[in-house]
Structures are given as structure tokens and as C-alpha cells.
Design a protein around this motif. Structure first.
Motif, PDB file in Angstrom:
ATOM      1  N   SER A  40     -17.229  85.382  45.302  1.00 33.18           N
ATOM      2  CA  SER A  40     -17.525  84.900  46.660  1.00 33.18           C
ATOM      3  C   SER A  40     -18.726  85.688  47.205  1.00 33.18           C
ATOM      4  O   SER A  40     -18.918  86.861  46.877  1.00 33.18           O
ATOM      5  N   GLU A  41     -19.512  85.030  48.038  1.00 34.58           N
ATOM      6  CA  GLU A  41     -20.755  85.616  48.527  1.00 34.58           C
ATOM      7  C   GLU A  41     -20.515  86.930  49.272  1.00 34.58           C
ATOM      8  O   GLU A  41     -21.301  87.860  49.187  1.00 34.58           O
ATOM      9  N   GLU A  42     -19.418  86.997  49.988  1.00 40.58           N
ATOM     10  CA  GLU A  42     -19.106  88.179  50.796  1.00 40.58           C
ATOM     11  C   GLU A  42     -19.006  89.450  49.964  1.00 40.58           C
ATOM     12  O   GLU A  42     -19.225  90.558  50.454  1.00 40.58           O
ATOM     13  N   GLY A  74     -25.132  78.577  47.931  1.00 37.13           N
ATOM     14  CA  GLY A  74     -23.929  79.257  48.444  1.00 37.13           C
ATOM     15  C   GLY A  74     -24.307  80.342  49.453  1.00 37.13           C
ATOM     16  O   GLY A  74     -23.720  80.442  50.523  1.00 37.13           O
ATOM     17  N   THR A 120     -25.677  78.775  52.698  1.00 31.94           N
ATOM     18  CA  THR A 120     -24.606  78.176  53.490  1.00 31.94           C
ATOM     19  C   THR A 120     -23.810  79.259  54.222  1.00 31.94           C
ATOM     20  O   THR A 120     -23.339  79.052  55.348  1.00 31.94           O
ATOM     21  N   GLN A 121     -23.685  80.412  53.580  1.00 33.99           N
ATOM     22  CA  GLN A 121     -23.007  81.537  54.232  1.00 33.99           C
ATOM     23  C   GLN A 121     -23.756  81.929  55.505  1.00 33.99           C
ATOM     24  O   GLN A 121     -23.148  82.238  56.540  1.00 33.99           O
ATOM     25  N   LYS A 148     -23.023  79.445  58.113  1.00 36.97           N
ATOM     26  CA  LYS A 148     -21.643  79.636  58.601  1.00 36.97           C
ATOM     27  C   LYS A 148     -21.581  80.813  59.586  1.00 36.97           C
ATOM     28  O   LYS A 148     -20.986  80.719  60.661  1.00 36.97           O
ATOM     29  N   ALA A 192     -18.895  74.314  57.573  1.00 34.62           N
ATOM     30  CA  ALA A 192     -19.674  75.200  56.693  1.00 34.62           C
ATOM     31  C   ALA A 192     -18.746  75.897  55.704  1.00 34.62           C
ATOM     32  O   ALA A 192     -19.081  76.050  54.516  1.00 34.62           O
ATOM     33  N   GLU A 193     -17.573  76.304  56.188  1.00 29.47           N
ATOM     34  CA  GLU A 193     -16.608  76.978  55.286  1.00 29.47           C
ATOM     35  C   GLU A 193     -16.149  76.032  54.178  1.00 29.47           C
ATOM     36  O   GLU A 193     -15.976  76.437  53.029  1.00 29.47           O
ATOM     37  N   ILE A 214     -18.797  75.778  51.636  1.00 33.10           N
ATOM     38  CA  ILE A 214     -18.800  76.982  50.787  1.00 33.10           C
ATOM     39  C   ILE A 214     -17.701  76.892  49.725  1.00 33.10           C
ATOM     40  O   ILE A 214     -17.901  77.193  48.553  1.00 33.10           O
ATOM     41  N   ILE A 217     -18.784  74.499  47.098  1.00 33.93           N
ATOM     42  CA  ILE A 217     -19.806  75.111  46.233  1.00 33.93           C
ATOM     43  C   ILE A 217     -19.136  76.042  45.206  1.00 33.93           C
ATOM     44  O   ILE A 217     -19.504  76.069  44.028  1.00 33.93           O
ATOM     45  N   GLU A 218     -18.115  76.773  45.661  1.00 40.72           N
ATOM     46  CA  GLU A 218     -17.377  77.651  44.736  1.00 40.72           C
ATOM     47  C   GLU A 218     -16.802  76.839  43.581  1.00 40.72           C
ATOM     48  O   GLU A 218     -16.904  77.218  42.415  1.00 40.72           O
TER      49      GLU A 218
END
Lengths: 224, 452
Positions: A111-113, B271, B274-275, B278, B292-293, B296, B299-300
Motif C-alpha cells: 500500500s502507498e502509505e 496509485g 490517487t493517494q 484522496k 478516491a479510496e 485506490i 488499483i491495488e
């Protein structure tokens, strides 16, 4: 460190990743992108000017590989930590990257986070691996490894023959005479054997070969 | 002096059989008597022949004939192979046996003449026929050789064979000459040749060329059973075949790599962007943040699908160490899925630059490991990749129940492994492993990577 932004440099040969990742990092307080490069050669020259805290490196780069870039960064700029962001989840790459001096390894599929979590950890000089990777690395570390005994299997027939003669107590001249080869050829073989078995000194090689031959004899007599 | 009975006996002996006989005076070479057979053979009437010079019917000079007479008189030599001229001009090859006799008080030479023209002609014809035969065989653009069915010794090799495998071919074993091996080929069908012609295709381990051979058993000139093998170089055809088949494989690998390095990277970039959106929507307190979530999340999913798809199409990453990474994963998966031990050792100096080669090596290893686990019931399997001469050798050795040679030949998996080895210019071998299991070895003599 608390008073200023953490400066991050991105090395990735995909512009779309540099763009997305750059905007994402810049959008958060306390982090900023100080530069970016699409290949290792440009990065090495640029990092000196940009003076980043952390370099985010992709393993797959055109030309010089990401692994070699990590080694170069670590040897030239010891204060700069490296975090790998890669598509590769295979142990082989993770181990190579970590051995080259990377402090962290995360996947582009994570995940990007997780990027910020990893940066926060690496900036404190702590190793960071994403969860999926962590399990694999641990599994690999704790699996039963045969060690050097097993690596004897990597020797070619000729190298194995010479290895056995060394183990039997023969010196270079005697081996050369027994195999009808020159002493310098045997010397070359000895060097190759040392490399394959990760042995550094001639004495260590003799010691290991003698031990190995004795163990094999013991195995044979035990079978009889 | 001859008694009357003795004289009759002499004439009976001289004239009464078909041997050609002449009585010659050694001093001047005059023919004193010529029997009926001599007259018929040389074509002279008896009265003409009698008194003629023996030197006249000889193709040699008088001096040379006189030397023959001297040898006969001194008993040094009695048989001579010479050429005589007949009345009609024909030259005949004769073998003459000379003997000394005393007749009516005179020392005469009795010459018994054998016509050997026919024998000589037959010998010449045979020699000519052999030369023609060898010329034909040596001018053919095909490997032709004859080998003993039992000892494998090469008894005859044509020029093409010698040009392809070296001058020192005859007298050596066929497997040694063609493959440089130390024992007969595993595919050798000598014992089945008595049933008829055998056609087979194989690649020489010495010159790396492909041949299509036609073998049959024949009886050799010395009576023993031999195999005559005629082989045509089909390397170009094979390469073309493999290239055509390889196109789809290469295409598959290319699509896999494009997914991995192209689309996959786009999803990563999208990704991150988009974060950012968001975060901004959230900061503004807008409800669109949830959309937006959702994006995401999608996309995952897309990233994971792409990764799985790419792996399926192209399991080996496009770098020089990709093969080791892929086999390393295979090793871990094997342990996880089958609960068996799987070790993987490789020489760190080896790299495989060509992704196509690396992918085929990976599939060979995967098939061998699968066979060991599923069919061999192995508890332990070792994968070893090491340098071998100028190339590399891949061994997969297990401690299972081994291969059944009757069923192994029919197995699709094995044929696929052989095909893959062929495509990358390697050779696949199956033998018994150390602990009773199977050992699958693939040797790639010259490959696109390198062993330092």
C-alpha cells in the motif's frame, strides 16, 4: 532533523512512478523530494549536489543495476540511507540489496502509505521490510542450510578431483604431476575452488579439504 | 634316345590336353614345336608356328626374353607374367611356366602358357568398380559410415564424415567419434536393426549439428553384420523449426515482461497520484474522498492481477540473476507446498543474460522438481547450477523412487524438458541419483550468459 523536512531522492527508470511517488511524498508535511534520476549514473553525480537524507532506489534500472547503485551510494555517502522500492519480491533480490547496504525494502505492490512508514524507520537507521517480505526473509534465514559442505557440489569434475587430492595431503607440485598438468594450472584451479567455496586463504582450503575427505571416509566406513 | 613308347607318351602329354605348350630352343629362340592348343591360342598354323621365333610373339625385347631364359637355365626363376602378341594382333596377358627338358639330345625349354587376360580384366574391373563406388560415396553431401553392430567400431567413413568429425575416424567407436562420449549412446538401436530400417534425428555432441540418420543392418565384405548409417545435416531446418516454435514462447515472455515493467509501473504511479487526490479531498472534508479510496482499492487489485499474470507468462525476471531469483522462489514454494526439503546451490560467478534461455532453464527445473515430488515421492531434492566446460550444468537430484524407464519415455513432461533443452542448445540426461532417486541433468555447452 525534527526542524527540517526529510530530503528524499528518487531513482526509478519509470517516469510515471517518479511523478506519482514525487507528488505523493511532497504532499506530506515533513517530507520533500530533493531530486530524481532515471538511471544510476545520473543519480551518483546528482546525489552529491542534492545531499538527500534518503535515496529511494528501484532495483531494476537500465545500465548500472540498482544493487550496484546501492553499493556506490553507501561507499561514497555513508550518511545517506537507502530504501528500495521494487517490483521484485524474490528473496534473491532482497538479500542482495540488503547485503549491498540498503536499510529497507518495500514493494511497489504494497500500500502507498507504507512508503512513509519505511522512510520514518530508515531515517532512524532502523531496518524496514514490508510484511510479506519479512516473512520470506525470516523463513530463508531459519531454513536448514548445508553451509560450505554442500557447496562442494558446485565444483566441476576437475576441480573436485583436485579438491580431493588437496584433502589427501598432496601439494601443488604433486597434484600437477598426478594429473599431468602444470603447477600454474593447478594454482588457477585452487583459486577457483577457493572462490566457489568462499574460502579466503590457502591454509583454510587445505584444512577444509582434509576435513571433508576424512568425513567422506567416515561416511563410507559407516555404510560398510 | 627316346624309345618308341616314351616318344608316344611325350606326344600324348604334349598334345593330348588343352594346356598351351611350346618347345623352344634357348640358343636362338626358335619354336621347335607348338601343340594344338598353342596354335589355336596364338592363331598360327602348326607349320607356320614351328620355326617361328619365340621372340616375335613376345611384347618384350629379345634381350629381355633372353634374360628370362638365363634365369630359367640357372633355375633362379621359372614363372613369368608377360604379354604376347597373337596372329590377329591381339595382345594377351599370359603367365608362362618354363622348364628345361632334353629332347632328341637337345636342351630345350618347355613353355607352358596360361592365359590370364580374363583374370586381369576381372581384377581391373573390380578395382574400377571399387573406385567408382568410393567416388560416389565420397562426393555425397551426407555422412555415410559403416560400424560393427557389436563392437561399434567404424569400418568405413566417407569424406563428408571425415570432414565433419576428423580424419582419424575409422577404427574408432561411433559414439566416441560422433558424440565424444565414453560409452554407447542411450538411444542406440543396434539390436533393433535386424528388424528393419531405423530413422532417427539427433544432435552431435561434438560439432553441435543436427542429423537425420537412416540406419540399416547389412552383411559386410568380411561376412560380419554391420550397421550402415546415412546422415543428412538438418541443422538449418531444426533451427527454423525451433525459431517458429520459439516465436510463441518469446511472445509470451515479452507480454509478461511488458505487463511487469510497463502496465505494472503505471498502476504504481497512478496509485501514488490517487493517494494525493484522496489526501486533498480528505483535507477539504469532501465526501468524494471515499470514491478516491475505492479507486485506490481497485488499483491495488489491478496491481496484484497484473503481477500474477506477468509471473504466469514470464516467471523469470529480465536481468542476469533473474533465473536464480526465480528458482530460489521455486525452492521455497516447494518446501511450503510439499513439506519436503529442497536445496538450491549455484555458482555466484554464473549469470544468464538471455531471458529466453533463463526461462527455459526455469521450466526444466520446475518440471524436474514437480516430477520428484508428485511421481517420485521425494523427501529431499537438490537443485545445483554450476559451470561445466565452457557452459553450465543444471542438476536436479532427488531421493524418491527414481524413474521407470518404460514409462519415462512416454511422459509428456520429459519430452517437454527435452524440447526445452534442445531449444536453448542444451542436452538433457536422466540417470539414477545417489540415493536411488532420479538425477535430471541439463548441460548447455555454449550459452548466452557466461561463466567466469
Amino acid at each position: 532533523m525534527q526542524n527540517r523536512d526529510i530530503k528524499i531522492y528518487i531513482v526509478d527508470d519509470h517516469p510515471v512512478v517518479r511523478r506519482g511517488l514525487g507528488q505523493f511524498i511532497n504532499s506530506r508535511d515533513g517530507f520533500c523530494i530533493c531530486g530524481e534520476a532515471g538511471d544510476a549514473e545520473s543519480a551518483i553525480a546528482d546525489i552529491n549536489d542534492k545531499n538527500p537524507d534518503i535515496v529511494l532506489v528501484d532495483i531494476n534500472l537500465k545500465g548500472t543495476s540498482g544493487i550496484d547503485l546501492i553499493k556506490a551510494i553507501r561507499s561514497r555517502y555513508s550518511g545517506v540511507n537507502v530504501l528500495v522500492l521494487s517490483m521484485h519480491e524474490e528473496n534473491e533480490y532482497i538479500e542482495r540489496a540488503m547485503r549491498a547496504g540498503a536499510k529497507g525494502y518495500i514493494l511497489k505492490n504494497d500500500s502507498e502509505e507504507l512508503v512513509f512508514e519505511a522512510i520514518a524507520s530508515v531515517i532512524k537507521n532502523r531496518i524496514f521490510l514490508s510484511d510479506g517480505i519479512k516473512d520470506k526473509v525470516l523463513e530463508s534465514m531459519f531454513r536448514k542450510n548445508g553451509g560450505r559442505e554442500q557447496t562442494v557440489a558446485l565444483l566441476t569434475d576437475r576441480e573436485f578431483e583436485i579438491f580431493q587430492l588437496i584433502g589427501g595431503g598432496a601439494n601443488t607440485r604433486e597434484i600437477a604431476s598426478a594429473l599431468n598438468l602444470s603447477a600454474s594450472t593447478i594454482g588457477t584451479y585452487r583459486e577457483r575452488i577457493k572462490t566457489k567455496l568462499s574460502i579466503l586463504t590457502p591454509n583454510e582450503l587445505v584444512k577444509f579439504a582434509v576435513q571433508w575427505v576424512m568425513n567422506e571416509k567416515n561416511k563410507d566406513s559407516a555404510q560398510i | 634316345m627316346f624309345s618308341e613308347d616314351a616318344e608316344t607318351l611325350f606326344w600324348d602329354f604334349f598334345d593330348g590336353n588343352s594346356a598351351i605348350k611350346l618347345l623352344i630352343s634357348p640358343s636362338d629362340g626358335a619354336v621347335m614345336e607348338a601343340n594344338r592348343s598353342a596354335c589355336l591360342f596364338y592363331g598360327y598354323a602348326p607349320e607356320t608356328f614351328r620355326g617361328m621365333s619365340f621372340f616375335a610373339i613376345n611384347m618384350m625385347s629379345e634381350a629381355e626374353v633372353r634374360k628370362h631364359f638365363e634365369l630359367v637355365i640357372s633355375e633362379a626363376q621359372r614363372d613369368f607374367n608377360v604379354y604376347h602378341r597373337c596372329y590377329d594382333g591381339d595382345i594377351v596377358n599370359v603367365s608362362v611356366n618354363f622348364g628345361l627338358i632334353t629332347f632328341h639330345g637337345m636342351e630345350l625349354i618347355l613353355a607352358i602358357v596360361f592365359d590370364v587376360t580374363g583374370e586381369r580384366r576381372a581384377l581391373t574391373a573390380s578395382h574400377l568398380s571399387q573406385t567408382q563406388f568410393l567416388t560416389v560415396l565420397n562426393s555425397m553431401d551426407a555422412v555415410i559410415y559403416v560400424a560393427d553392430l557389436n563392437s561399434y567400431e567404424i569400418l568405413f567413413a566417407n569424406r563428408y564424415m571425415k570432414d565433419s568429425f576428423g580424419e582419424e575416424t575409422e577404427g574408432r567407436r561411433c559414439w566416441e567419434v560422433i558424440h565424444g562420449s565414453g560409452s554407447p549412446c542411450k538411444f542406440c538401436g543396434n539390436e533393433r536393426l535386424l528388424e528393419g530400417v531405423r530413422r532417427l534425428e539427433y544432435r552431435s555432441m561434438r560439432n553441435r549439428l543436427w542429423y537425420q540418420f537412416i540406419d540399416r543392418a547389412i552383411v559386410w565384405i568380411d561376412g560380419r553384420l554391420v550397421r550402415i548409417s546415412i546422415g543428412i545435416d538438418i541443422t538449418e531446418r531444426k533451427q527454423l523449426e525451433q525459431e517458429i516454435i520459439g516465436i510463441s514462447e518469446k511472445e509470451r515472455i515479452r507480454i509478461g515482461n511488458d505487463l511487469h515493467d510497463g502496465i505494472g509501473q503505471y498502476f504504481t504511479g497512478i496509485g501514488f497520484l490517487t493517494q494525493v487526490i484522496k489526501d486533498k479531498l480528505a483535507a477539504c472534508g469532501l465526501p468524494e474522498k471515499s470514491i478516491a479510496e475505492e479507486i485506490i482499492g481497485l488499483i491495488e487489485e489491478a496491481k496484484n492481477h497484473t503481477r500474477i499474470l506477468a509471473k504466469g507468462l514470464s516467471p523469470v525476471n529480465m536481468d542476469k540473476n533473474g533465473i536464480f531469483a526465480a528458482i530460489g522462489e521455486l525452492r521455497m514454494d516447494t518446501e511450503r507446498i510439499f513439506g519436503s526439503e529442497c536445496s538450491f546451490l549455484y555458482d555466484k560467478n554464473i549469470t544468464v543474460e538471455d531471458n529466453f534461455t533463463a526461462t527455459h532453464i526455469y521450466y526444466i527445473v520446475r518440471e524436474a522438481v514437480n516430477n520428484a515430488m508428485r511421481h517420485g515421492g521425494a523427501k529431499h531434492v537438490d537443485i545445483i547450477i554450476k559451470e561445466w566446460d565452457e557452459g553450465i550444468r543444471i542438476d536436479v537430484q532427488d531421493d524418491g523412487c527414481g524413474f521407470n524407464p518404460d514409462t519415462v519415455a512416454r511422459g509428456l513432461g520429459l519430452n517437454l524438458m527435452k524440447y526445452r533443452a534442445d531449444v536453448i542448445g542444451g542436452t538433457l540426461g536422466i540417470s539414477g541419483g545417489k540415493n536411488g532417486g532420479a538425477l535430471i541433468s541439463c548441460i548447455i555447452p555454449r550459452f548466452d550468459g557466461h561463466a567466469e
